[in-house]
Write an enzyme that holds these catalytic residues in place. Structure first.
Site, PDB file in Angstrom:
ATOM      1  N   LYS A 192       0.879  -1.471   0.257  1.00  0.00           N
ATOM      2  CA  LYS A 192      -0.197  -0.282   0.229  1.00  0.00           C
ATOM      3  C   LYS A 192       0.557   1.680   0.244  1.00  0.00           C
ATOM      4  O   LYS A 192       1.520   1.515   1.118  1.00  0.00           O
ATOM      5  CB  LYS A 192      -1.009  -0.312   1.260  1.00  0.00           C
ATOM      6  CG  LYS A 192      -1.907   0.950   1.223  1.00  0.00           C
ATOM      7  CD  LYS A 192      -2.771   0.972   2.231  1.00  0.00           C
ATOM      8  CE  LYS A 192      -3.203   2.610   2.882  1.00  0.00           C
ATOM      9  NZ  LYS A 192      -4.794   2.376   3.042  1.00  0.00           N
ATOM     10  N   LYS A 245      -1.698  -1.521  -3.828  1.00  0.00           N
ATOM     11  CA  LYS A 245      -2.582  -0.276  -4.402  1.00  0.00           C
ATOM     12  C   LYS A 245      -2.155   1.362  -4.343  1.00  0.00           C
ATOM     13  O   LYS A 245      -1.344   0.318  -3.463  1.00  0.00           O
ATOM     14  CB  LYS A 245      -3.976  -0.655  -2.211  1.00  0.00           C
ATOM     15  CG  LYS A 245      -4.760   0.390  -2.075  1.00  0.00           C
ATOM     16  CD  LYS A 245      -5.320   0.563  -0.821  1.00  0.00           C
ATOM     17  CE  LYS A 245      -5.874   1.718  -0.530  1.00  0.00           C
ATOM     18  NZ  LYS A 245      -6.306   1.969   0.850  1.00  0.00           N
ATOM     19  N   TYR A 310     -15.071   1.161  -7.252  1.00  0.00           N
ATOM     20  CA  TYR A 310     -16.043   1.466  -6.674  1.00  0.00           C
ATOM     21  C   TYR A 310     -17.251   1.952  -8.140  1.00  0.00           C
ATOM     22  O   TYR A 310     -18.759   2.330  -8.383  1.00  0.00           O
ATOM     23  CB  TYR A 310     -16.069   3.233  -6.129  1.00  0.00           C
ATOM     24  CG  TYR A 310     -14.880   3.643  -5.775  1.00  0.00           C
ATOM     25  CD1 TYR A 310     -15.674   3.153  -3.972  1.00  0.00           C
ATOM     26  CD2 TYR A 310     -13.925   3.312  -5.584  1.00  0.00           C
ATOM     27  CE1 TYR A 310     -14.830   3.850  -2.628  1.00  0.00           C
ATOM     28  CE2 TYR A 310     -12.811   3.446  -4.280  1.00  0.00           C
ATOM     29  CZ  TYR A 310     -13.417   3.144  -3.071  1.00  0.00           C
ATOM     30  OH  TYR A 310     -12.666   3.705  -2.097  1.00  0.00           O
TER      31      TYR A 310
HETATM   32  C1  PBG Z   1      -7.378   3.533   5.379  1.00  0.00           C
HETATM   33  C2  PBG Z   1      -7.658   3.562   4.156  1.00  0.00           C
HETATM   34  C3  PBG Z   1      -7.444   4.428   3.139  1.00  0.00           C
HETATM   35  C4  PBG Z   1      -8.191   3.146   2.268  1.00  0.00           C
HETATM   36  C5  PBG Z   1      -8.486   2.157   2.392  1.00  0.00           C
HETATM   37  N1  PBG Z   1      -8.145   2.254   3.264  1.00  0.00           N
HETATM   38  C6  PBG Z   1      -6.972   5.537   2.952  1.00  0.00           C
HETATM   39  C7  PBG Z   1      -5.620   6.284   3.422  1.00  0.00           C
HETATM   40  O1  PBG Z   1      -4.993   5.192   3.641  1.00  0.00           O
HETATM   41  O2  PBG Z   1      -5.603   7.373   4.049  1.00  0.00           O
HETATM   42  C8  PBG Z   1      -7.800   3.712   0.318  1.00  0.00           C
HETATM   43  C9  PBG Z   1      -8.510   3.223  -0.592  1.00  0.00           C
HETATM   44  C10 PBG Z   1      -9.482   4.906  -2.312  1.00  0.00           C
HETATM   45  O3  PBG Z   1      -8.799   5.807  -1.464  1.00  0.00           O
HETATM   46  O4  PBG Z   1     -10.486   4.044  -2.737  1.00  0.00           O
HETATM   47  N2  PBG Z   1      -6.408   3.057   6.043  1.00  0.00           N
HETATM   48 ZN    ZN Z   2      -5.892   3.965   8.274  1.00  0.00          ZN
END
Ligand code: PBG
Ligand code: ZN
Length: 323
Positions: A192, A245, A310
């Site tokens: 991530k 991601k 989405y």
């Molecule tokens: C929270 C989380 C996030 C997303 C999924 N879980 C945001 C972040 O890390 O700030 C992002 C999902 C998206 O942008 O669709 N930890």
């Molecule tokens: Zn978070």
């Protein structure tokens, strides 16, 4: 002469040689669940996306998901109040456990995946505990584990830690097993990245950090090889599925991960990726349907088994229309 065009000559031949497909049952639809019982609240930066009220407000959308052929939802909580330690994330009557019970009561066959993180529940908006402006890794682990147990007890099939603390998969697995929740799977956000593409999500989940950014825990967008170390660590710690991601700017990461593990790979087609497509489509600059399906097939081609998106309900409809 080599004539590659022979295999492109007709619809039937193209279908026969097509290497990848997007199927509705491989799509996962994210849902934002808020307190209360009112009407769905639109998220302005994500046209078509809403926050749903946990008391009754979920019924319509859950039915629509089930009827679309999509078999899984990913839940994010939008709690009424936040505190320093994110208590809402592991409260038994919190918004996510209540949503899980409501969905399982209405549609027992639907796979329910609960995102595990603190950022929606902390007043500072960070994914872990904070002390003196620093994010505490090891002190955060028991709270993540508690959240996972809380969602699993409410009936979640899968928990999905998105915090990027080191060691959280092992902590969550141990806590689930200790509670006899051995069949609850962990879908880990392994690779991530600290991405600007999460902007619209943070509007939807009210989870923007109140100071600093997430770069001490989420990955540097410049690093591809490091993603393999993240994946290896999560595999060793007991993850059942691996998320990469964002998706579109990181297809190389998806590809290399899919070569490095036999676990199912999940691409997260994130909020900013969605919003860009929606904005361009609303202006008539691109063909939404074709661009969405092209993005999704790109993720499959790169090695994703499943896709969190989405666009899931629209994509499922388009797939059904194609037959
Ligand atoms: C929270 C989380 C996030 C997303 C999924 N879980 C945001 C972040 O890390 O700030 C992002 C999902 C998206 O942008 O669709 N930890
Ligand atoms: Zn978070």
């Amino acid at each position: 002469m080599e004539r590659l065009r022979r295999l492109r000559a007709t619809d039937a031949i193209r279908a026969m040689v097509r290497e990848n497909h997007v199927r509705a049952d491989e799509l996962i639809y994210p849902l934002f669940v808020m307190e209360g019982s009112g009407e769905p609240v639109p998220v302005p930066s994500m046209p078509g996306v809403f926050q749903y009220a946990v008391d009754g407000g979920l019924d319509g959308i859950v039915d629509r998901v089930a009827e679309s052929g999509v078999k899984a939802v990913l839940l994010f909580g939008v709690p009424a109040m936040k505190d320093e330690v994110g208590s809402g994330a592991y409260a038994e009557d919190g918004v996510v456990p209540r949503a899980i019970r409501a969905i399982k009561a209405r549609r027992p066959g639907m796979a329910v995946i609960a995102d595990v993180c603190l950022c929606e529940y902390t007043s500072h908006g960070h994914c872990g505990l904070v002390e003196g402006g620093r994010i505490l890794n090891d002190e955060t682990l028991p709270l993540l584990a508690r959240s996972a147990v809380c969602y699993a007890k409410a009936g979640a099939d899968v928990v999905a830690p998105s915090d990027m603390m080191d060691g959280r998969v092992a902590a969550i697995r141990a806590a689930l097993d200790a509670e006899g929740l051995k069949d609850v799977a962990i879908m880990s956000y392994s690779a991530k990245f600290a991405s600007a593409y999460y902007g619209p999500f943070r509007d939807a989940a009210h989870s923007a950090p109140q100071f600093g950014d997430r770069r001490t825990y989420q990955m540097d967008p410049a690093n591809g090889r490091e993603a393999l170390r993240e994946v290896a660590a999560d595999v060793r710690e007991g993850a059942d599925m691996i998320i990469a991601k964002p998706a579109i700017a990181y297809l190389d990461v998806l590809k290399s991960i899919s070569g490095a593990t036999d676990l199912p790979i999940v691409a997260y087609n994130v909020s900013g990726e969605y919003s860009m497509v929606k904005a361009a489509a609303a202006n008539g600059w691109i063909d939404e349907r074709r661009v969405v399906m092209e993005n999704l097939i790109g993720m499959k081609r790169a090695g994703a088994k499943m896709i969190i998106t989405y666009h899931a309900l629209d994509a499922a409809r388009w797939i059904a229309e194609e037959g």
